[in-house]
Every structure is written in structure tokens, then in C-alpha cells.
Write a protein that holds these residues in place. Structure first.
Motif, mmCIF file in Angstrom:
data_model
loop_
_atom_site.group_PDB
_atom_site.id
_atom_site.type_symbol
_atom_site.label_atom_id
_atom_site.label_comp_id
_atom_site.label_asym_id
_atom_site.label_seq_id
_atom_site.Cartn_x
_atom_site.Cartn_y
_atom_site.Cartn_z
ATOM 1 N N LEU A 7 -2.464 -2.213 -10.020
ATOM 2 C CA LEU A 7 -1.514 -1.544 -10.165
ATOM 3 C C LEU A 7 -2.127 -0.082 -9.807
ATOM 4 N N HIS A 8 -3.196 0.281 -10.125
ATOM 5 C CA HIS A 8 -3.547 1.701 -9.771
ATOM 6 C C HIS A 8 -3.778 1.739 -8.170
ATOM 7 N N ARG A 9 -4.461 0.858 -7.607
ATOM 8 C CA ARG A 9 -4.568 0.701 -6.184
ATOM 9 C C ARG A 9 -2.965 0.756 -5.475
ATOM 10 N N LEU A 10 -1.973 -0.051 -5.884
ATOM 11 C CA LEU A 10 -0.835 -0.179 -5.492
ATOM 12 C C LEU A 10 0.000 1.240 -5.485
ATOM 13 N N GLN A 11 -0.433 1.996 -6.655
ATOM 14 C CA GLN A 11 0.107 3.420 -6.763
ATOM 15 C C GLN A 11 -0.158 4.134 -5.912
ATOM 16 N N ALA A 12 -1.785 4.310 -5.604
ATOM 17 C CA ALA A 12 -2.425 5.073 -4.736
ATOM 18 C C ALA A 12 -1.831 4.664 -3.450
ATOM 19 N N LEU A 19 3.314 6.976 4.195
ATOM 20 C CA LEU A 19 4.184 5.963 4.199
ATOM 21 C C LEU A 19 5.338 6.488 5.000
ATOM 22 N N HIS A 20 6.429 5.559 5.350
ATOM 23 C CA HIS A 20 7.627 6.227 6.018
ATOM 24 C C HIS A 20 8.381 6.997 5.009
ATOM 25 N N ASP A 21 9.055 7.869 5.434
ATOM 26 C CA ASP A 21 9.846 8.963 4.845
ATOM 27 C C ASP A 21 10.776 8.127 3.882
ATOM 28 N N PHE A 53 9.610 -0.853 1.992
ATOM 29 C CA PHE A 53 8.899 0.048 2.840
ATOM 30 C C PHE A 53 9.548 0.693 4.158
ATOM 31 N N ALA A 54 10.742 0.335 4.359
ATOM 32 C CA ALA A 54 11.705 0.807 5.318
ATOM 33 C C ALA A 54 11.062 0.316 6.919
ATOM 34 N N GLU A 55 9.730 0.502 7.016
ATOM 35 C CA GLU A 55 9.112 -0.033 7.969
ATOM 36 C C GLU A 55 7.704 -0.575 7.812
#
Length: 195
Positions: A7-12, A19-21, A53-55
Motif C-alpha cells: 500500500l505504501h508503494r501504491l500510495q507513493a 501521473l496524468h492530471d 489512471f485516465a491514460e
């Protein structure tokens, strides 16, 4: 690697500027996954991951790609278990919009949740539109997405009312989950089914 480390790595990863806006950060993604877990219709993993992620994000390598996506799926399952348990649902942020609601994590969480609802809007409202709308109200208010509508503007203008609604979010989530997943637990009015 423990779930907490994942989770920590996902959060980072989700909170990074690269990341895309339109992509959801960690707190918004948590709201989004909560909505997906509550929705009675299962959205295919590929679809909701791509929408989150949008893209397609730039992963360091295939291993990171797989790790991020599998952690998202694990987090979604973890949230679903939390919703199904009898304990009060815990949000990953304070139940408080603070002095600047637009900057608050709670607003981000609520926006993420609504994004999850929009992914399958008809599935949310097809059976108990009024009840679902009522339970969604605290989250809709928290999201700020509807402030241009008069009834929302009125609530947003009243700080005490706003606070009262925001603190109801955990209860509302549990109620929505039960309503959409265990409708048999409440007395149902039998309607003729049209085929």
C-alpha cells in the motif's frame, strides 16, 4: 512484501506528480475503489484501472506495472471486506473538509467515490433511486461537484450542517453496501418483474 508495504508503494506511485492530471491520487483512488466495492454491478478490473489512471501511466518496468495493478485489486478486496464487516468503515483521511475544502483529502476521497459511481451510474440508481440518493448525499456534498445546484449550495453555505453530513459518511457507506448487496435483509415490496 506485506500488504502495508504494498500500500505504501501504491500510495507513493499514485501521489507522484508524474501521473496524468486526471488520474486519481491515493486518497481519491480509495474513494473510487470504495464506490466500486459498493456497486452491485462488478466493473471489470481492466476497465476501472484504466479509468483510474485516465491514460496509461509510465511504469518503470513490467514488474512495477503488475505490482501496482495487483495492489489496487488487493486494496479493492480489502475495502469490500471492510464494508461487509460490522465495524465502522474507516476512511484514509480525516472526516473534515478543513478551512479550504478544495485542498482537503476528504474532498478528494468524495470526488474519487463519485467517479466510481459515474462509472456505473445506472446500476446504483436502478432499484432504490430515492434511498440511494439520500445515502449518497453526504458524499455528494463532500465532493463539491454539485455545489452549483441550489440545494447543495445551501448545505455548503452552512458549516454546521456540512459537518453534520460529513461525519455521516462512514454510516452511509455501510448502509449503501447493505442496500445494494443484501437487499433481502429488509422487507421487500414485491413488484411484478417485467420480462
Amino acid at each position: 512484501m506485506s500488504f502495508a508495504e504494498q500500500l505504501h508503494r501504491l500510495q507513493a506511485f499514485l501521489d507522484a506528480d508524474e501521473l496524468h492530471d486526471e488520474a486519481l491520487d491515493y486518497v481519491a483512488a480509495h474513494g473510487y475503489l470504495t464506490a466500486l466495492s459498493i456497486c452491485a454491478e462488478t466493473v471489470p478490473d481492466r476497465e476501472w484501472i484504466d479509468a483510474l489512471f485516465a491514460e496509461p501511466p509510465h511504469y518503470a518496468d513490467q514488474a512495477q506495472h503488475e505490482e501496482i495493478e495487483s495492489t489496487l485489486i488487493l486494496l479493492k478486496a480489502h475495502i469490500a471486506r471492510q464494508l461487509a464487516s460490522d465495524e465502522e468503515f474507516e476512511l484514509p483521511c480525516d472526516l473534515d473538509l478543513g478551512d479550504d475544502p478544495d485542498d482537503s483529502e476528504l474532498r478528494g476521497w468524495c470526488i474519487g467515490f463519485m467517479e466510481g459511481v459515474f462509472l456505473r451510474e445506472s446500476a446504483w440508481f436502478e432499484n432504490d433511486e430515492e434511498e440511494v440518493s439520500e445515502m449518497l448525499l453526504p458524499i455528494m456534498v463532500g465532493s463539491g461537484l454539485f455545489d452549483e445546484q441550489p440545494e447543495f449550495a445551501d448545505i455548503a453555505a452552512d458549516a454546521n450542517l456540512m459537518d453534520d453530513m460529513i461525519v455521516q459518511i462512514p454510516e452511509a457507506l455501510t448502509a449503501l453496501y447493505l442496500l445494494l448487496h443484501a437487499p433481502d435483509e429488509k422487507p421487500a415490496i414485491l413488484k411484478p418483474r417485467h420480462h
